[in-house]
Motif scaffolding. Structure first.
Motif, PDB file in Angstrom:
ATOM      1  N   UNK A  15       0.851  -1.189   0.000  1.00 57.90           N
ATOM      2  CA  UNK A  15       0.000   0.000   0.000  1.00 57.90           C
ATOM      3  C   UNK A  15       0.882   1.233   0.000  1.00 57.90           C
ATOM      4  N   UNK A  16       0.714   2.093  -0.987  1.00 55.44           N
ATOM      5  CA  UNK A  16       1.521   3.309  -1.095  1.00 55.44           C
ATOM      6  C   UNK A  16       0.735   4.505  -0.565  1.00 55.44           C
ATOM      7  N   UNK A  17       1.248   5.118   0.490  1.00 54.38           N
ATOM      8  CA  UNK A  17       0.612   6.316   1.055  1.00 54.38           C
ATOM      9  C   UNK A  17      -0.336   5.994   2.185  1.00 54.38           C
ATOM     10  N   UNK A  18       0.192   5.758   3.384  1.00 59.09           N
ATOM     11  CA  UNK A  18      -0.673   5.459   4.545  1.00 59.09           C
ATOM     12  C   UNK A  18      -0.605   6.564   5.587  1.00 59.09           C
TER      13      UNK A  18
ATOM     14  N   UNK B  78      -3.600  -2.133  13.431  1.00 58.55           N
ATOM     15  CA  UNK B  78      -3.159  -3.499  13.769  1.00 58.55           C
ATOM     16  C   UNK B  78      -3.166  -4.404  12.540  1.00 58.55           C
ATOM     17  N   UNK B  79      -3.757  -3.957  11.462  1.00 56.89           N
ATOM     18  CA  UNK B  79      -3.821  -4.750  10.231  1.00 56.89           C
ATOM     19  C   UNK B  79      -2.626  -4.507   9.308  1.00 56.89           C
ATOM     20  N   UNK B  80      -1.664  -3.721   9.766  1.00 53.64           N
ATOM     21  CA  UNK B  80      -0.454  -3.468   8.977  1.00 53.64           C
ATOM     22  C   UNK B  80       0.632  -4.454   9.394  1.00 53.64           C
ATOM     23  N   UNK B  81       1.106  -5.255   8.454  1.00 55.39           N
ATOM     24  CA  UNK B  81       2.103  -6.291   8.767  1.00 55.39           C
ATOM     25  C   UNK B  81       3.533  -5.767   8.707  1.00 55.39           C
ATOM     26  N   UNK B  82       3.812  -4.863   7.766  1.00 53.82           N
ATOM     27  CA  UNK B  82       5.155  -4.280   7.623  1.00 53.82           C
ATOM     28  C   UNK B  82       5.036  -2.774   7.425  1.00 53.82           C
ATOM     29  N   UNK B  83       5.958  -2.035   8.027  1.00 49.44           N
ATOM     30  CA  UNK B  83       6.021  -0.581   7.851  1.00 49.44           C
ATOM     31  C   UNK B  83       7.396  -0.225   7.323  1.00 49.44           C
ATOM     32  N   UNK B  84       7.434   0.394   6.134  1.00 51.60           N
ATOM     33  CA  UNK B  84       8.712   0.670   5.476  1.00 51.60           C
ATOM     34  C   UNK B  84       8.771   2.138   5.045  1.00 51.60           C
ATOM     35  N   UNK B  85       9.927   2.748   5.251  1.00 52.05           N
ATOM     36  CA  UNK B  85      10.166   4.115   4.785  1.00 52.05           C
ATOM     37  C   UNK B  85      11.085   4.044   3.572  1.00 52.05           C
ATOM     38  N   UNK B  86      10.655   4.673   2.478  1.00 55.37           N
ATOM     39  CA  UNK B  86      11.436   4.655   1.242  1.00 55.37           C
ATOM     40  C   UNK B  86      11.694   6.052   0.717  1.00 55.37           C
ATOM     41  N   UNK B  87      12.274   6.179  -0.458  1.00 57.04           N
ATOM     42  CA  UNK B  87      12.530   7.488  -1.067  1.00 57.04           C
ATOM     43  C   UNK B  87      11.228   8.224  -1.379  1.00 57.04           C
ATOM     44  N   UNK B  88      11.308   9.531  -1.523  1.00 56.52           N
ATOM     45  CA  UNK B  88      10.137  10.345  -1.850  1.00 56.52           C
ATOM     46  C   UNK B  88       9.720  10.075  -3.292  1.00 56.52           C
TER      47      UNK B  88
ATOM     48  N   UNK C  99       4.131   1.495   2.678  1.00 54.32           N
ATOM     49  CA  UNK C  99       5.343   2.216   2.259  1.00 54.32           C
ATOM     50  C   UNK C  99       5.055   3.708   2.212  1.00 54.32           C
ATOM     51  N   UNK C 100       5.849   4.462   2.958  1.00 49.82           N
ATOM     52  CA  UNK C 100       5.749   5.924   2.992  1.00 49.82           C
ATOM     53  C   UNK C 100       7.143   6.512   2.888  1.00 49.82           C
TER      54      UNK C 100
END
Length: 396
Positions: free
Chosen positions: A7-10, A45-55, A32-33
């Protein structure tokens, strides 16, 4: 399910609702944000992975490489679901490359961008026999004469590229009441190097705004759909939905499904229409080519578009469904709705009694969920923090 859903943009409630719609069905979700700041959506609680990436815009090429590198590490292709127009633009530009590593419903490079571009959409709609507001382009001959005779005041100055315009001006358009205001709006757009068009305002209060939300399979056939009626927007009259009700309007299917199928669309889309208060005709206003702010409402009335998207792409399509009754359920984004109500009452477009009566309907909240409270609590913390900053600035 082995395929993850990316999911892009949370950092907004649209991404939050997508995570919930997938996570509640046991799908491994990846948020991914580009920043952790004010990102309340991935607190679910339904988010399995949280990742920070490039803009996605400032580091576009790095962002695309980042997505590809992530997908390469997975055992199965992830399903890619954007929740903001700017992410859609990146996917559309790099569709061929990204489809090697992700499951994405659309197959025609550039179609998303065509439908997001107001001028191109206007032309396509006219070709397909769909009503659109009368429009004059800035470079047309006899421009001001056409404004006076065809468009008339007040009218709207609308961007062809909405995401860039909104990022610059923090609004969807300019409403102008005379030639002086029109020239001022055109100069602002020119200085920002943004292309705009001028359109007639279709008569009718905000409750004349409707949506046709649909999913089209890989054969470009509508399989799932819901229609809704807006009641309040923020900013008022020309903003985003803050209080919208599911309402069955079969005519919207007749117009919307035909148009989307004829242009070869695949995946989820939401067409916004306005019903002319004088003629009763529906006019196509714009198309959202990604999950929208009404997603929590659509889920509550029985159509889970993120899950429908996921299941078709992994080869397990869900049986077609349409909501052909009136559930009375409304989408409610409380914070901005209260700001909108203030504006409606101040301009005497609504009375306090009308507003209070509207609250009696069952709700689909934009953010709050009793079973998943952390995002809502996080959001309140963000709002309180902003208010305190304003207070401290005033006292300095």
């Amino acid at each position: 399910m082995k395929n993850k859903a990316v999911i892009l943009g949370t950092n907004y409630y649209i991404g939050l609702s997508a995570l919930r719609c997938l996570g509640v069905n046991g799908i491994h979700t990846v948020a991914i944000d580009y920043s952790k700041k004010e990102t309340y959506g991935n607190k679910t609680k339904y988010c399995s992975e949280r990742i920070i990436g490039p803009h996605y815009k400032e580091q576009k090429e790095e962002f695309v490489k980042f997505l590809i590198n992530y997908a390469k590490k997975q055992n199965e292709k992830p399903v890619l679901i954007p929740c903001h127009d700017s992410y859609v633009e990146v996917i559309d530009e790099h569709l061929t490359e990204l489809k090697k590593y992700y499951l994405i419903p659309q197959t025609e490079t550039g179609l998303y961008s065509k439908l997001m571009n107001k001028e191109v959409l206007h032309r396509l709609a006219m070709e397909k026999g769909v009503n659109v507001p009368e429009t004059v382009r800035v470079n047309e001959e006899n421009f001001y004469e056409k404004i006076d005779s065809i468009i008339k005041y007040p009218c709207i100055v609308k961007p062809t590229d909405s995401p860039t315009f909104v990022a610059k001006f923090r609004r969807k358009l300019f409403k102008v009441h005379n030639r002086e205001e029109l020239e001022e709006a055109l100069n602002k757009a020119k200085e920002a190097n943004l292309e705009v068009i001028v359109q007639r305002i279709i008569p009718g209060f905000d409750d004349h705004m409707h949506t046709f939300d649909a999913y089209l399979d890989q054969n470009s056939k509508v399989t799932h759909w819901v229609t809704c009626q807006k009641h309040r927007q923020y900013p008022i009259n020309f903003g985003a939905s803050v209080y919208t009700e599911q309402k069955y309007v079969p005519e919207l299917y007749d117009i919307g499904a035909k148009f989307l199928e004829e242009v070869g669309y695949k995946g989820f889309a939401e067409i916004e229409f306005k019903k002319d208060a004088e003629t009763g005709k529906f006019y196509l206003i714009e198309i959202n080519v990604r999950i929208t702010n009404l997603n929590s409402l659509l889920y509550k009335v029985g159509v889970n578009f993120p899950y429908i998207t996921y299941m078709e792409l992994v080869g397990k399509p869900i049986e077609p469904k349409a909501i052909k009754t009136n559930t009375r359920r409304v989408f409610w984004y409380a914070y901005e709705d209260f700001l909108a109500i203030k504006g409606y009452i101040k301009t005497k477009q609504l009375t306090l009694n009308q507003v209070m009566l509207s609250f009696l309907k069952p709700k689909a909240y934009a953010i709050w969920d009793w079973k998943d409270p952390i995002p809502g609590i996080s959001y309140v913390g963000i709002i309180v923090g902003k208010m305190l900053k304003k207070v401290f600035k005033r006292t300095k």
